[in-house]
Design a protein around this motif. Structure first.
Motif, PDB file in Angstrom:
ATOM      1  N   ILE A   1      12.094  -3.853  -0.236  1.00 15.56           N
ATOM      2  CA  ILE A   1      11.576  -3.127  -1.163  1.00 15.56           C
ATOM      3  C   ILE A   1      12.165  -3.153  -2.742  1.00 15.56           C
ATOM      4  CG2 ILE A   1      11.228  -0.576  -1.505  1.00 15.56           C
ATOM      5  CD1 ILE A   1      11.683  -0.440   1.549  1.00 15.56           C
ATOM      6  N   ASP A   2      13.346  -3.593  -2.975  1.00 16.14           N
ATOM      7  CA  ASP A   2      13.657  -4.013  -4.120  1.00 16.14           C
ATOM      8  C   ASP A   2      13.127  -4.921  -4.786  1.00 16.14           C
ATOM      9  OD1 ASP A   2      15.917  -1.748  -3.933  1.00 16.14           O
ATOM     10  OD2 ASP A   2      17.302  -3.219  -2.815  1.00 16.14           O
ATOM     11  N   ASP A   3      12.839  -6.079  -4.161  1.00 12.34           N
ATOM     12  CA  ASP A   3      11.997  -7.124  -4.667  1.00 12.34           C
ATOM     13  C   ASP A   3      10.490  -6.677  -5.037  1.00 12.34           C
ATOM     14  OD1 ASP A   3      14.006  -8.703  -4.075  1.00 12.34           O
ATOM     15  OD2 ASP A   3      13.192  -8.921  -1.920  1.00 12.34           O
ATOM     16  N   PHE A   4       9.796  -5.785  -4.544  1.00 15.01           N
ATOM     17  CA  PHE A   4       8.699  -5.391  -4.775  1.00 15.01           C
ATOM     18  C   PHE A   4       8.668  -4.556  -6.003  1.00 15.01           C
ATOM     19  CE2 PHE A   4       7.985  -5.983  -0.350  1.00 15.01           C
ATOM     20  CZ  PHE A   4       6.830  -6.617  -0.179  1.00 15.01           C
ATOM     21  N   GLY A   5       9.896  -3.476  -6.080  1.00 15.42           N
ATOM     22  CA  GLY A   5      10.040  -2.797  -7.188  1.00 15.42           C
ATOM     23  C   GLY A   5      10.329  -3.644  -8.525  1.00 15.42           C
ATOM     24  N   LYS A   6      11.164  -4.557  -8.547  1.00 11.26           N
ATOM     25  CA  LYS A   6      11.520  -5.329  -9.363  1.00 11.26           C
ATOM     26  C   LYS A   6      10.321  -6.331 -10.118  1.00 11.26           C
ATOM     27  CE  LYS A   6      14.894  -9.102 -10.975  1.00 11.26           C
ATOM     28  NZ  LYS A   6      15.801  -9.825 -10.537  1.00 11.26           N
ATOM     29  N   THR A   7       9.738  -6.860  -8.954  1.00  5.95           N
ATOM     30  CA  THR A   7       8.451  -7.740  -9.428  1.00  5.95           C
ATOM     31  C   THR A   7       7.505  -6.893 -10.267  1.00  5.95           C
ATOM     32  OG1 THR A   7       9.186  -8.993  -7.638  1.00  5.95           O
ATOM     33  CG2 THR A   7       6.531  -9.312  -8.725  1.00  5.95           C
ATOM     34  N   CYS A   8       7.062  -5.787  -9.618  1.00  6.79           N
ATOM     35  CA  CYS A   8       5.849  -4.789 -10.144  1.00  6.79           C
ATOM     36  C   CYS A   8       6.274  -3.956 -11.176  1.00  6.79           C
ATOM     37  CB  CYS A   8       5.280  -4.349  -9.072  1.00  6.79           C
ATOM     38  SG  CYS A   8       4.459  -5.561  -7.952  1.00  6.79           S
ATOM     39  N   LYS A   9       7.814  -3.769 -11.582  1.00  4.99           N
ATOM     40  CA  LYS A   9       8.189  -2.793 -12.673  1.00  4.99           C
ATOM     41  C   LYS A   9       8.052  -1.289 -12.079  1.00  4.99           C
ATOM     42  CE  LYS A   9       8.932  -6.232 -15.312  1.00  4.99           C
ATOM     43  NZ  LYS A   9      10.329  -6.978 -15.338  1.00  4.99           N
ATOM     44  N   ILE A  10       8.257  -1.015 -10.841  1.00  6.01           N
ATOM     45  CA  ILE A  10       8.034   0.255 -10.274  1.00  6.01           C
ATOM     46  C   ILE A  10       9.536   0.589  -9.412  1.00  6.01           C
ATOM     47  CG2 ILE A  10       5.615   0.159  -9.972  1.00  6.01           C
ATOM     48  CD1 ILE A  10       6.067  -0.282  -7.091  1.00  6.01           C
ATOM     49  N   GLY A  11      10.568   0.441 -10.340  1.00  2.00           N
ATOM     50  CA  GLY A  11      11.858   0.307  -9.711  1.00  2.00           C
ATOM     51  C   GLY A  11      12.098   1.850  -9.088  1.00  2.00           C
ATOM     52  N   GLU A  12      11.955   2.794 -10.003  1.00  4.35           N
ATOM     53  CA  GLU A  12      12.276   4.116  -9.422  1.00  4.35           C
ATOM     54  C   GLU A  12      11.337   4.745  -8.148  1.00  4.35           C
ATOM     55  OE1 GLU A  12      11.864   8.634 -11.279  1.00  4.35           O
ATOM     56  OE2 GLU A  12      11.662   6.874 -12.691  1.00  4.35           O
ATOM     57  N   LYS A  13      10.090   4.262  -8.083  1.00  3.10           N
ATOM     58  CA  LYS A  13       9.148   4.486  -7.041  1.00  3.10           C
ATOM     59  C   LYS A  13       9.739   3.740  -5.824  1.00  3.10           C
ATOM     60  CE  LYS A  13       4.590   4.977  -7.261  1.00  3.10           C
ATOM     61  NZ  LYS A  13       3.020   4.774  -7.753  1.00  3.10           N
ATOM     62  N   ALA A  14      10.026   2.550  -5.849  1.00  4.19           N
ATOM     63  CA  ALA A  14      10.642   1.667  -4.766  1.00  4.19           C
ATOM     64  C   ALA A  14      12.024   2.366  -4.316  1.00  4.19           C
ATOM     65  CB  ALA A  14      10.870   0.349  -5.368  1.00  4.19           C
TER      66      ALA A  14
ATOM     67  N   PHE B   1       0.952  -0.938  -0.020  1.00  5.11           N
ATOM     68  CA  PHE B   1      -0.018  -0.226   0.090  1.00  5.11           C
ATOM     69  C   PHE B   1       0.913   1.310  -0.034  1.00  5.11           C
ATOM     70  CE2 PHE B   1      -3.453  -2.955   0.774  1.00  5.11           C
ATOM     71  CZ  PHE B   1      -4.753  -2.034   0.429  1.00  5.11           C
ATOM     72  N   ASP B   2       1.886   1.300   0.867  1.00  3.66           N
ATOM     73  CA  ASP B   2       2.795   2.475   0.791  1.00  3.66           C
ATOM     74  C   ASP B   2       3.329   2.642  -0.676  1.00  3.66           C
ATOM     75  OD1 ASP B   2       2.077   2.866   3.377  1.00  3.66           O
ATOM     76  OD2 ASP B   2       3.843   2.623   4.305  1.00  3.66           O
ATOM     77  N   LEU B   3       3.701   1.520  -1.341  1.00  6.93           N
ATOM     78  CA  LEU B   3       4.402   1.686  -2.466  1.00  6.93           C
ATOM     79  C   LEU B   3       3.238   2.165  -3.753  1.00  6.93           C
ATOM     80  CD1 LEU B   3       6.591  -1.391  -2.654  1.00  6.93           C
ATOM     81  CD2 LEU B   3       7.395   1.336  -2.734  1.00  6.93           C
ATOM     82  N   GLY B   4       1.951   2.314  -3.232  1.00  9.62           N
ATOM     83  CA  GLY B   4       0.820   2.561  -4.281  1.00  9.62           C
ATOM     84  C   GLY B   4       0.363   1.574  -4.875  1.00  9.62           C
ATOM     85  N   LEU B   5       0.513   0.471  -4.636  1.00  7.37           N
ATOM     86  CA  LEU B   5       0.140  -0.833  -5.204  1.00  7.37           C
ATOM     87  C   LEU B   5      -1.421  -1.194  -4.642  1.00  7.37           C
ATOM     88  CD1 LEU B   5       3.367  -2.513  -5.714  1.00  7.37           C
ATOM     89  CD2 LEU B   5       1.927  -1.708  -7.455  1.00  7.37           C
ATOM     90  N   GLY B   6      -1.925  -0.463  -3.662  1.00  6.75           N
ATOM     91  CA  GLY B   6      -2.805  -0.807  -2.642  1.00  6.75           C
ATOM     92  C   GLY B   6      -4.210  -1.439  -3.476  1.00  6.75           C
ATOM     93  N   GLU B   7      -4.316  -0.585  -4.580  1.00 11.29           N
ATOM     94  CA  GLU B   7      -5.591  -0.933  -5.534  1.00 11.29           C
ATOM     95  C   GLU B   7      -5.474  -2.249  -6.566  1.00 11.29           C
ATOM     96  OE1 GLU B   7      -6.461   2.325  -8.374  1.00 11.29           O
ATOM     97  OE2 GLU B   7      -6.886   3.717  -6.640  1.00 11.29           O
ATOM     98  N   ASN B   8      -4.396  -2.460  -6.300  1.00 12.10           N
ATOM     99  CA  ASN B   8      -4.305  -3.852  -7.038  1.00 12.10           C
ATOM    100  C   ASN B   8      -4.124  -5.225  -6.302  1.00 12.10           C
ATOM    101  OD1 ASN B   8      -3.740  -1.917  -9.104  1.00 12.10           O
ATOM    102  ND2 ASN B   8      -1.533  -2.711  -9.601  1.00 12.10           N
TER     103      ASN B   8
END
Length: 287
Positions: free
Chosen positions: A131-144, A50-57
């Protein structure tokens, strides 16, 4: 006029055809976008998503996930320590995040053909690196990466040691009128790290991760501060008073100086984004 009508009909036909094509292309494109249907199998994972902005998903969470408020509307997949793999599969996720402590669940989900990402969050460094794992998996590296920057300084800041000894309890016999069968924070885990980052010392200096001790052990450790973590959601005011009173007869510095605290907020037991609040609260206690 008839010719004009034919032209209009032709234009409308082309317009709708193009619209349908773009809609189909968009739908097809979404299938290639990762993390459109995410399942979280632990509260700390849920908060991070949720903090990474993925809550809606996020389409599925555990019954232990209470924060943020939006998780209450998500489908439940069982308890954090007893996730139903059948419930997970039924939600048809394109990404499932599992803590490293639950390797058996991860293996089962992988065997079912689900994209399963294992993250390590048992320590502060583990959480920050995850946090890097979430960024890599969901293609939001910059936000992560930006999100991660908020926590890195916490591990680098040099804090003056106050010399105060803290004992943190993570479980005990809650039916007893005295302190019995207490499990305290030892040398492993994020709470031990937080004690140091707060400018204090762990009252327990042995090598066990979560040793079980009785009153005699507590008396010998003689902590200056006691933090009794009790995050039961159904804790009544009467029960809370009963639990506080169980400390009153112990001859330790924490009791003498009024430094026994019962913490009921769930983030005290979660190695997630709100660990910063724990550090702040302990620093305030030490003042």
């Amino acid at each position: 006029m008839k010719k004009l009508n034919n032209i209009i009909i032709l234009l409308l036909t082309v317009f709708f055809a193009l619209s349908c094509t773009k809609s189909a292309e968009k739908e097809a494109g979404n299938k290639n976008v990762p993390c459109q249907r995410i399942i979280s199998t632990a509260p700390s994972i849920t908060e991070t998503l949720f903090d990474l902005g993925l809550g809606e998903n996020v389409v599925g969470v555990t019954e232990n996930c209470h924060y943020p408020e939006e998780v209450k509307s998500r489908t439940k997949i069982g308890k954090a320590f007893s996730v139903s793999s059948e419930a997970v599969i039924a939600l048809k996720p394109d990404a499932v995040f599992v803590l490293s402590a639950y390797s058996e669940l991860a293996d089962k989900l992988k065997a079912a053909g689900l994209k399963t990402v294992v993250v390590e969050q048992s320590t502060l460094k583990g959480f920050i690196d995850s946090i890097d794992d979430f960024g890599k998996t969901c293609k939001i590296g910059e936000k992560a990466a930006k999100f991660k920057e908020k926590f890195v300084p916490c591990l680098k800041n040099e804090v003056k040691n106050s010399g105060k000894k803290i004992m943190i309890l993570v479980g005990r016999d809650y039916e007893s009128s005295s302190i019995k069968d207490a499990y305290i924070v030892g040398k492993d885990g994020f709470l031990n790290e937080i004690i140091a980052l707060s400018g204090a010392e762990n009252a327990y200096q042995g090598g066990m991760p979560y040793p079980k001790i009785q009153i005699e052990g507590i008396l010998s450790l003689n902590p200056d501060v006691v933090i009794d973590i009790i995050t039961a959601s159904d804790l009544s005011a009467e029960k809370l008073e009963f639990l506080k009173k169980s400390w009153s007869n112990l001859d330790i510095n924490a009791v003498k100086n009024g430094k026994v605290f019962i913490k009921t907020e769930d983030f005290w037991s979660l190695p997630g984004p709100r660990f910063v609040k724990i550090i702040e609260e302990i620093k305030n206690i030490l003042e």
